[in-house]
Structure formats: C-alpha cells, structure tokens
Write a protein that holds these residues in place. Structure first.
Motif, PDB file in Angstrom:
ATOM      1  N   SER A 224       0.842  -1.191   0.000  1.00  0.00           N
ATOM      2  CA  SER A 224       0.000   0.000   0.000  1.00  0.00           C
ATOM      3  C   SER A 224       0.877   1.239   0.000  1.00  0.00           C
ATOM      4  N   ALA A 225       0.383   2.295  -0.625  1.00  0.00           N
ATOM      5  CA  ALA A 225       1.083   3.575  -0.675  1.00  0.00           C
ATOM      6  C   ALA A 225       0.072   4.691  -0.483  1.00  0.00           C
ATOM      7  N   GLY A 226       0.491   5.740   0.212  1.00  0.00           N
ATOM      8  CA  GLY A 226      -0.434   6.841   0.476  1.00  0.00           C
ATOM      9  C   GLY A 226       0.295   8.132   0.758  1.00  0.00           C
ATOM     10  N   ALA A 227      -0.481   9.202   0.926  1.00  0.00           N
ATOM     11  CA  ALA A 227       0.087  10.518   1.192  1.00  0.00           C
ATOM     12  C   ALA A 227      -0.984  11.391   1.828  1.00  0.00           C
ATOM     13  N   GLU A 228      -0.555  12.461   2.460  1.00  0.00           N
ATOM     14  CA  GLU A 228      -1.463  13.454   3.017  1.00  0.00           C
ATOM     15  C   GLU A 228      -0.903  14.850   2.753  1.00  0.00           C
ATOM     16  N   LEU A 229      -1.811  15.807   2.599  1.00  0.00           N
ATOM     17  CA  LEU A 229      -1.445  17.192   2.342  1.00  0.00           C
ATOM     18  C   LEU A 229      -2.407  18.080   3.107  1.00  0.00           C
ATOM     19  N   TYR A 230      -1.879  19.050   3.853  1.00  0.00           N
ATOM     20  CA  TYR A 230      -2.736  19.953   4.623  1.00  0.00           C
ATOM     21  C   TYR A 230      -2.154  21.367   4.573  1.00  0.00           C
ATOM     22  N   TYR A 231      -3.079  22.358   4.744  1.00  0.00           N
ATOM     23  CA  TYR A 231      -2.681  23.764   4.656  1.00  0.00           C
ATOM     24  C   TYR A 231      -3.586  24.580   5.566  1.00  0.00           C
ATOM     25  N   GLY A 232      -2.975  25.465   6.383  1.00  0.00           N
ATOM     26  CA  GLY A 232      -3.709  26.355   7.266  1.00  0.00           C
ATOM     27  C   GLY A 232      -3.934  27.700   6.605  1.00  0.00           C
ATOM     28  N   LEU A 233      -5.201  28.054   6.411  1.00  0.00           N
ATOM     29  CA  LEU A 233      -5.508  29.298   5.709  1.00  0.00           C
ATOM     30  C   LEU A 233      -5.151  30.532   6.534  1.00  0.00           C
ATOM     31  N   LEU A 234      -5.226  30.440   7.871  1.00  0.00           N
ATOM     32  CA  LEU A 234      -4.967  31.604   8.714  1.00  0.00           C
ATOM     33  C   LEU A 234      -3.481  31.831   8.943  1.00  0.00           C
ATOM     34  N   ASN A 235      -2.745  30.775   9.233  1.00  0.00           N
ATOM     35  CA  ASN A 235      -1.314  30.954   9.497  1.00  0.00           C
ATOM     36  C   ASN A 235      -0.450  30.772   8.244  1.00  0.00           C
ATOM     37  N   LYS A 236      -1.082  30.530   7.087  1.00  0.00           N
ATOM     38  CA  LYS A 236      -0.372  30.425   5.809  1.00  0.00           C
ATOM     39  C   LYS A 236       0.768  29.413   5.840  1.00  0.00           C
ATOM     40  N   SER A 237       0.530  28.306   6.461  1.00  0.00           N
ATOM     41  CA  SER A 237       1.552  27.255   6.519  1.00  0.00           C
ATOM     42  C   SER A 237       0.901  25.913   6.216  1.00  0.00           C
ATOM     43  N   GLY A 238       1.702  24.997   5.713  1.00  0.00           N
ATOM     44  CA  GLY A 238       1.182  23.692   5.354  1.00  0.00           C
ATOM     45  C   GLY A 238       2.184  22.594   5.608  1.00  0.00           C
ATOM     46  N   GLY A 239       1.826  21.419   5.209  1.00  0.00           N
ATOM     47  CA  GLY A 239       2.699  20.273   5.388  1.00  0.00           C
ATOM     48  C   GLY A 239       2.228  19.102   4.560  1.00  0.00           C
ATOM     49  N   MET A 240       3.068  18.093   4.488  1.00  0.00           N
ATOM     50  CA  MET A 240       2.723  16.900   3.734  1.00  0.00           C
ATOM     51  C   MET A 240       3.564  15.735   4.219  1.00  0.00           C
ATOM     52  N   SER A 241       3.102  14.554   3.918  1.00  0.00           N
ATOM     53  CA  SER A 241       3.852  13.341   4.221  1.00  0.00           C
ATOM     54  C   SER A 241       3.418  12.262   3.252  1.00  0.00           C
ATOM     55  N   THR A 242       4.240  11.264   3.101  1.00  0.00           N
ATOM     56  CA  THR A 242       3.939  10.133   2.234  1.00  0.00           C
ATOM     57  C   THR A 242       4.489   8.869   2.871  1.00  0.00           C
ATOM     58  N   GLY A 243       3.922   7.744   2.524  1.00  0.00           N
ATOM     59  CA  GLY A 243       4.369   6.498   3.147  1.00  0.00           C
ATOM     60  C   GLY A 243       3.964   5.280   2.348  1.00  0.00           C
ATOM     61  N   ILE A 244       4.650   4.184   2.607  1.00  0.00           N
ATOM     62  CA  ILE A 244       4.358   2.895   1.990  1.00  0.00           C
ATOM     63  C   ILE A 244       4.331   1.827   3.077  1.00  0.00           C
ATOM     64  N   ARG A 245       3.622   0.749   2.790  1.00  0.00           N
ATOM     65  CA  ARG A 245       3.521  -0.364   3.749  1.00  0.00           C
ATOM     66  C   ARG A 245       3.388  -1.673   3.002  1.00  0.00           C
ATOM     67  N   PHE A 246       4.087  -2.679   3.511  1.00  0.00           N
ATOM     68  CA  PHE A 246       3.886  -4.042   3.040  1.00  0.00           C
ATOM     69  C   PHE A 246       3.572  -4.908   4.248  1.00  0.00           C
ATOM     70  N   THR A 247       2.522  -5.685   4.140  1.00  0.00           N
ATOM     71  CA  THR A 247       2.131  -6.557   5.245  1.00  0.00           C
ATOM     72  C   THR A 247       1.660  -7.890   4.691  1.00  0.00           C
ATOM     73  N   THR A 248       1.895  -8.937   5.449  1.00  0.00           N
ATOM     74  CA  THR A 248       1.420 -10.259   5.054  1.00  0.00           C
ATOM     75  C   THR A 248      -0.040 -10.414   5.437  1.00  0.00           C
ATOM     76  N   LEU A 249      -0.729 -11.267   4.714  1.00  0.00           N
ATOM     77  CA  LEU A 249      -2.146 -11.541   4.938  1.00  0.00           C
ATOM     78  C   LEU A 249      -2.312 -12.917   5.569  1.00  0.00           C
ATOM     79  N   PRO A 250      -3.505 -13.265   6.028  1.00  0.00           N
ATOM     80  CA  PRO A 250      -3.692 -14.563   6.704  1.00  0.00           C
ATOM     81  C   PRO A 250      -3.272 -15.761   5.879  1.00  0.00           C
TER      82      PRO A 250
END
Length: 390
Positions: A224-250
């Motif tokens: 699995s792969a994913g990401a997030e992005l956020y931004y504050g309209l009042l303080n004019k600052s933002g951030g982001m992150s991304t990540g991957i995961r591998f996991t075994t199933l039953p």
C-alpha cells in the motif's frame, strides 16, 4: 488498553461494516501499538455500563495531583451485540498490539441498504453520538459519527475549553473507503486547516474479484502507498507526508510481518518500522527515525508477550521435559489469555513496561516508565488503571 467508550465506538464501526485499517492515518498502527503505548500515572478507576444495546455510560475518577474524573455518555442508532462485560470481553479486542490485516472486501452496494415499506423508503443511516465532560476542568468533548453510504462516513469531533483559542475547536472528517483505495477530507477550525489523505492498495481489486479468482490466485501480502497534504488558511503554513507499507495476509504460511516507510519532506523526517509476530504469543517491533537536515537519528525497540491462562501449564511443560515423546498439547484458543506484557526501550535508555490483563471481573493496566541514565530519579511515572463494565 482501549477505554470502554473507545471499545463501544470500535464495535459500532465493526457492526456497520467499516474497515478501520484501510486508511492512511492507520498506516503505522502496528508500530504505534507496540512502541507508543502510554503508561498510566497514579490510580484511575473506570466504571461503565451498556444499559441497552443503544446506550452506554462511563464514569472515571483519577488521583493524579488533585482528584479528577469524567462523565461520558454514548448513543448508537445501531444496536450493538458485542460482549461488553469486563469479565467476558476478549482481551484481543481491547488490548492494542500487532494488527493482522485481513483481505480487502468488496464494498456493499448502495441498494443493499434500502428498506422499503408500502412503496416508500424507510431506511435511515446509522449514527453515533458521544459526549464527555472532564472535571474539575469543565472541558467538554463531543463526537458525531454517521454512516452516509456503504463507502462513506462523516465524523465530527469538537472540544470546548476556555483555555483554547476561541474557546474550542471543531474537526470535520469525511472518509471514503472503496476497498481498492480510500480518501479522507478534513477541515479544522483551528487555523482554518484544510487537508486531504489517500491510500492506494496494489494487487487485486475487491470490487471486480470473483470467488473463482480468489481460489485460483491466493494473495499472501499487500503493498500500500499513500500521502497526506494539509494547509492552514490563517497561518499560511502547510505540510505533507507520504508512506508505503507491506504486510502479510492470513494466507501467508510463515511468520506474519509488517514493514512501513514514511517521509515528511518539508521537515526532513524519515521513519522506517518493522514488526513481526514471531510466535503465537510473541511480537517484536523496531523503528528507526532519521532527519536528513540535522542528521539526528533515533532507534526504538519493543515487544509484546501474551500469557496464556491455565494452572496446568507448568505441569505440561515439566511432563514434556521428562518425556520427549509426550504428545504435543492442542493449541489453546485466542480467547484463553490472561494478559500481555509490553516493553520498549530507545537508544537513550528511556524505557517503558506495561502489563495488561484481567483479574476476575476487572480489566487492569499496570505500567511504569523510567530513565536508566538518571540514577537519582530512574522512575518517571508509575500507575494503575482499573476498568469494570456491565
């Protein structure tokens, strides 16, 4: 250990067929459960009750400094049939540990939720209401959770406290789960924060897979792969992150394991985790953090060891030692556990130990955190938490 109200909310999500693991926010949930557990401080007692399948209440009192506590109430439009008595709850459902992910399931069709009576639709969407008042601070927190469709739910949480800016904050989260991928959109009144998250699962699409496909090509792991992005309209600052995961199933025949890698490029933080269920009762985890701006790093190790109940365990062990050809006893069911021991330590020799389990009709959490480098003040916190529910 999950509190009673958190356990009820989890039961609501399971009863409404919502997959809590198919989200970017839970990408590193296994490592967090094994390494980031909180140790209680002082003595805390929680008494709860499920008065009816739709209504629950909980009362908490603690002795950290001044005597404090909380009152909480919960209403669910969906009747909850899980076990809620502290003497009957399966410890695996309230103790957070290694999380074995299951196969992705096909989302329900929208028309499956339709209920017709005399030519009119009479179905309603399930909802959950929760409120908690902290004393003596008079802080109020509330939660509204509503299933909008088989693949969508709305979550609104709020906190009211005079010590917060504007007297409180509200967070709105719209979640979508389509099996193959999931998305989340959030808005917070704190700094007018806007955010979006997404998670994509590689491999078969549960929306198009058939029973013949599953039998012909079993899947042993999921990437699995994913990401997030956020931004504050009042303080004019933002951030982001991304990540991957591998996991075994039953279906995986070896030891279950989970690997994750997350990156915050703006802050320069890189984190990798590896967790493995080395046996029926043992799980191990490690996490390495590195900042490529400051070159600082951190290493954490943790484990959990489940203890099976049964007074004859020592007798069986001694018999096998005396007679090597002794027949191997049958594996006990997962519900036959007495508790779990958790431990963690980092490179600075800050450590924590937690023992969670059940004594008769009480659920208990006993823990301590200490710093081995400070000889004059090794113990940083010691506490006991007791839970009783009917």
């Amino acid at each position: 250990m999950l509190g009673f109200m958190d356990y009820v909310q989890k039961a609501f999500l399971e009863a409404s067929n919502w997959n809590q693991d198919n989200s970017y926010s839970t990408l590193t949930a296994t490592a967090q459960a094994l390494l980031d557990f909180e140790t209680p401080r002082g003595l805390r007692l929680n008494v709860s009750s499920l008065a009816s399948p739709k209504f629950a209440s909980s009362y908490t009192i603690g002795t950290v400094g001044l005597v404090d506590g909380s009152l909480s109430y919960l209403y669910s439009s969906l009747p909850l049939e899980a076990r809620f008595k502290s003497s009957e709850i399966d410890l695996h459902h309230v103790i957070q540990g290694y999380r074995q992910l299951q196969d992705l399931r096909q989302p329900d069709q929208s028309w499956w939720w339709e209920v017709w009576h005399k030519g009119k639709r009479v179905d309603r969407r399930d909802a959950l209401l929760y409120g908690r008042l902290f004393l003596p601070q008079s802080t109020l927190e509330a939660l509204y959770l509503r299933r909008l469709s088989p693949s969508r739910q709305l979550k609104v949480s709020a906190v009211s406290d005079a010590r917060l800016p504007n007297g409180g904050t509200i967070l709105t989260l719209l979640q979508n789960d389509f099996g193959k991928y999931s998305t989340e959109y959030l808005y917070s009144t704190d700094s007018a924060l806007l955010g979006v998250r997404g998670l994509y699962n590689f491999g078969p699409d549960p929306r198009t897979a058939t029973s013949q496909d599953v039998q012909a090509e079993p899947v042993y792991g999921r990437f699995s792969a994913g990401a997030e992005l956020y931004y504050g309209l009042l303080n004019k600052s933002g951030g982001m992150s991304t990540g991957i995961r591998f996991t075994t199933l039953p279906q995986h025949t070896g030891f279950p394991y989970t690997m994750t890698l997350t990156l915050n490029p703006l802050m320069g933080n890189l984190s990798s985790t590896y967790a493995v269920k080395a046996g029926q009762n043992l799980a191990l985890c490690s996490r390495f953090d590195f900042n490529f701006y400051s070159y600082e790093s951190d290493l954490q190790l943790g484990c959990e060891l489940w203890r099976r109940r049964g007074p004859d365990a020592e007798v069986e062990w001694a018999s096998k030692m005396l007679r090597p050809d002794w027949e191997r006893p049958a594996v006990r069911p997962d519900g036959d556990v007495a508790g779990v021991l958790k431990a963690r330590v980092d490179q600075n020799w800050r450590a924590g130990v937690l023992w969670e389990g059940r004594i008769r009709e009480l659920l208990f959490t006993l823990g301590t955190s200490f710093d081995l480098k400070r000889r004059d003040h090794i113990f940083r916190a010691v506490g006991v938490e007791l839970q009783y529910s009917t």
